[in-house]
Write an enzyme that holds these catalytic residues in place. Structure first.
Site, mmCIF file in Angstrom:
data_model
loop_
_atom_site.group_PDB
_atom_site.id
_atom_site.type_symbol
_atom_site.label_atom_id
_atom_site.label_comp_id
_atom_site.label_asym_id
_atom_site.label_seq_id
_atom_site.Cartn_x
_atom_site.Cartn_y
_atom_site.Cartn_z
ATOM 1 N N GLU A 74 20.683 -12.180 5.961
ATOM 2 C CA GLU A 74 22.060 -12.500 5.577
ATOM 3 C C GLU A 74 22.995 -12.657 6.776
ATOM 4 O OE1 GLU A 74 22.811 -9.264 2.933
ATOM 5 O OE2 GLU A 74 22.209 -10.390 1.159
ATOM 6 N N GLU A 77 1.699 0.697 4.774
ATOM 7 C CA GLU A 77 2.621 1.660 5.382
ATOM 8 C C GLU A 77 1.898 2.762 6.130
ATOM 9 O OE1 GLU A 77 3.998 5.337 2.790
ATOM 10 O OE2 GLU A 77 4.834 3.470 2.016
#
Length: 618
Positions: A424, A455
């Protein structure tokens, strides 16, 4: 116990080998004298291309067909590249064959294990060429270990040099080039059309856009035939080029493993391209021996699945230890730690919320009220971390001023939120695409789907920082709701080693005094409404903190005037309307003049304001 369950008792002295690749999975069950008790093939299995559920279904199908539980098991699977991959594969095997000793590796390692390593060759190298291709070299070390080197194996788009796909692509391009130059299709082109059951060279265009990797590799068949039967000029040139590429890669790999001149190398050939095309194999062999005259070239004789059997037998000699297949020995599964010295179960995000014990019995309206009431605790918890957040914003501003970058790293929801915030910044603040970056464990596909075990791979986190070329002017923020994710700790460790600022954003206050990060932002948002679902309060708080960090860092980097975005990138109709209003507001001009100035400045808000007499460098 049913009759079927009773039949699946442990087979004394039996060893199960599984070789799983992109084309098929081969299964072999033998007794202690190598007598074959069961042997069959089933569908392909690539660890990187399967969900955890699909993997377990494949393994469960193998167990059901065997009807017996082996004493030990070895499995080499395509895609098992890292220790985290192997750990995930071991866990899947343990769920299907609980209590069975297991050794896992990739399918390249088991191919080498299927052949005796000559004692006078310190270096052994596998040259694999089939649908795809890869080279794996390994060297015995003085301490009894094994050092490995791998080249290629990146798929038919990025690599797979000298594979069937590579040979087919180069032949097709050569055929099309000659067709354009001579206005006639060469004989090899006709052979390929016949093989594909196509009627016109133009049909190759649509075929090439839709062909699978396997279909592309199949085009190598008429190429090899044309070279062998009539010494077709195009086919011979393409195959010679492939042999040279394979030899060059093998030389590069061997050179990195050889320690003194004159050391012998055992080259092992595997894959249909090498094993089913004797003239091509002979050409590659001659090129290798010209470079390494003291060496030996050996084709794989036994199926590679025997390497999985040998892997299992080596493991069985060390009870209680898991062999990763990559030379390391790992103690049998210990509980995952929640970062340095903290157990996962102690994280607030993993605890049960006493207010939601009866959540499933609440009405929808009651559930809404409870969730929103829980979210009320988020802003005060974030505000309590104001000192660490302020330090981080100032450090990011300094980084931007010095040409540095802000890099988020996380797994799952945390990683997605980091990527979201980074994505963004260019439209909101007209930043370069690389100034704010997001790294997510498991890569691009993890943005929309869970990637098993991603992870848990600390090395992958370290490598991600290495590949982004992180330097001392950068800021790396590791995001882990529970503070557990090894991927995040790998990111932070490598960032610190490179001199970058390292910040941990977590919702486990136990990490507030962790010595590794330069700062820890640890809002205590408490247990989730759904136990362990950190996409809820922890996810909302993560978005809130990232909003604060990037917005204030951009504001104090001169990209905001008042509360207006003066570096907005107006890429659509809505944003152009916003840009007009911003310029009009800041310059006290009408919208017509604002739009005209924006048009003259290529819709650069800052430049449009300057044209209308307002300086924005303050």
């Amino acid at each position: 116990m049913s009759e079927k369950e009773n039949h699946q008792t442990r087979g004394a002295g039996t060893t199960l080998g599984i070789e799983a690749g992109g084309t098929r999975t081969t299964v072999l069950l033998v007794d202690h004298l190598d007598a074959v008790l069961a042997q069959f093939t089933c569908g392909p299995a690539n660890l990187r291309l399967m969900t955890g559920t699909a993997l377990e279904r494949r393994l469960q199908g193998i167990r059901e067909r065997l009807g017996v539980v082996p004493d030990r098991l070895g499995i080499g699977m395509a895609g098992a590249r890292s220790e985290a991959d192997c750990a995930g594969l071991r866990q899947a095997v343990a769920r299907v064959w609980p209590g069975v000793a297991c050794a896992v590796s990739d399918d390249l390692e088991t191919a080498l294990d299927a052949i005796d390593w000559l004692p006078d060759c310190p270096v052994q190298m596998l040259l694999l060429s089939g649908t795809g291709s890869c080279i794996l070299g390994r060297r015995r070390t003085a301490d009894g270990g094994i050092r490995r080197m791998k080249i290629g194996g990146r798929g038919h788009v990025l690599g797979d040099r000298a594979s069937a796909c590579d040979i087919a692509k180069h032949a097709l391009r050569a055929v099309m080039t000659i067709t354009d130059q001579n206005e006639a299709l060469p004989q090899l082109g006709s052979d390929i059309l016949t093989h594909l059951q196509l009627n016109d060279p133009a049909d190759l265009i649509e075929w090439s856009l839709e062909a699978t990797k396997t279909e592309l590799a199949g085009v190598a068949v008429p190429i090899f035939r044309a070279a062998a039967e009539r010494r077709d000029d195009i086919a011979v040139a393409v195959l010679r080029r492939a042999a040279e590429r394979m030899t060059k890669d093998a030389f590069t790999c061997a050179s990195r493993l050889l320690e003194t001149a004159g050391e012998r190398v055992q080259f092992v050939f595997n894959g249909a391209v090498l094993l089913k095309n004797s003239a091509f194999a002979a050409e590659v062999s001659a090129m290798l021996l010209a470079r390494f005259p003291q060496s030996v070239v050996t084709p794989v004789v036994l199926p590679s699945v025997w390497g999985a059997v040998e892997l299992a037998r080596r493991f069985a000699k060390v009870p209680g230890v898991l062999d990763s297949g990559f030379g390391e020995k790992l103690e049998a599964a210990a509980p995952l730690s929640n970062g340095p010295g903290v157990e996962v179960s102690a994280a607030p995000t993993e605890m049960r919320n006493p207010r939601s014990m009866n959540f499933s019995q609440l009405s929808i309206a009651e559930g809404i009220a409870l969730m929103l009431d829980e979210d009320r605790a988020i802003p005060p918890a974030v505000l309590a971390e104001i000192d660490a957040i302020e330090w981080t914003v100032k450090r990011i501003v300094s980084a931007f001023a010095a040409g540095g970058r802000l890099i988020y790293g996380g797994a799952g929801t945390s990683g997605r939120l980091g990527v979201l915030d980074a994505s963004e910044c260019p439209p909101t603040f007209r930043t370069p695409p690389d100034q704010v970056q997001g790294i997510i464990a498991g890569g691009r596909s993890a943005l929309w789907a869970a990637v098993e075990g991603a992870e848990d791979d600390a090395e992958a986190g370290r490598q991600a920082i290495v590949q982004r070329a992180v330097r001392e002017d950068d800021v790396v923020i590791g995001i882990s709701a529970s503070g557990h994710a090894p991927f995040v700790w790998g990111c932070l460790e490598e960032a610190k080693a490179r001199g970058a600022a390292a910040v941990l954003l977590t919702f486990n206050p136990a990490h507030r005094n962790d010595p590794l990060p330069d700062r820890v932002i640890a809002p205590d948002t408490g247990p989730e409404v759904l136990t362990g679902s950190s996409r809820l309060k922890a996810g909302t708080a993560t978005k809130l903190v990232l909003n604060i960090l990037s917005t204030l860092a951009m504001t104090h980097s001169g990209k905001v005037m008042g509360n207006l975005m003066i570096d907005l990138h107006p890429s659509n109709h809505k944003l152009r309307g916003r840009a007009i209003r911003i310029v009009s507001e800041l310059t006290n001009s009408d919208v017509v003049a604002a739009e005209h100035a924006l048009g003259k400045s290529s819709w650069d808000v800052r430049e449009a304001c300057r044209l209308l007499g307002l300086g924005t460098d303050r």
